[in-house]
Design a protein around this motif. Sequence first.
Motif, short mmCIF file in Angstrom:
data_model
loop_
_atom_site.label_atom_id
_atom_site.label_comp_id
_atom_site.label_asym_id
_atom_site.label_seq_id
_atom_site.Cartn_x
_atom_site.Cartn_y
_atom_site.Cartn_z
N LEU A 1 0.79 -1.22 0.00
CA LEU A 1 0.00 0.00 0.00
C LEU A 1 0.83 1.27 0.00
N TYR A 2 1.87 1.33 0.81
CA TYR A 2 2.67 2.56 0.87
C TYR A 2 3.65 2.64 -0.29
N GLU A 3 4.32 1.54 -0.59
CA GLU A 3 5.32 1.55 -1.65
C GLU A 3 4.75 1.19 -3.02
N GLY A 4 3.57 0.59 -3.07
CA GLY A 4 2.95 0.26 -4.35
C GLY A 4 3.60 -0.90 -5.08
N VAL A 5 4.22 -1.80 -4.34
CA VAL A 5 4.87 -2.97 -4.93
C VAL A 5 3.78 -4.01 -5.24
#
Length: 167
Positions: free
Chosen positions: A117-121
């Motif tokens: 969610l934060y890094e979008g991996v």
Amino acid sequence: MRERHASQEARRARDFEAFVAGAAGRLLHAATLLTAEAPDENPRARRLLTLALAETYASWDRLRGDDPYDRARQQLVTRFAREAWHRYGAFGRHRPKGGGILTGLTPRERLMLVLRLYEGVTEEQTAALLGLPTERVRAICARATATLLHPPARPAPTVPVAKVAPS
């Protein structure tokens, strides 16, 4: 020869400093989320970031077109996972007592949420990075999201009952 080597080292240092100036804030925030520390009191997150950046700098010349941010993030995640495993014996069981927003989650759940969610991996990249099946990553991330959206009910505070004197 020495002058050429010195100028290469100076260029390398400038390039790395420019990278750190642009990426360190986001990486520190990710590390703070991982460690579940309060943003203004995060010594473990700062240590993780320092070690990840040191490793990234050590391999700077070998990046050859790879994204240095991805490399630093990979170092950060790997160090966090290794530290959690060694610190708590079983990766994913300990819930820290801290001031971070993700405090109620296990280290594995925090790791999944931060990456996804934060890094979008992507799920596939997260699974490959952590050596897990994609379905497992999906399940852990769903459980962690549900825990954040619907935290477990806390017991009601006890109210002291006044004693009534016999009449």
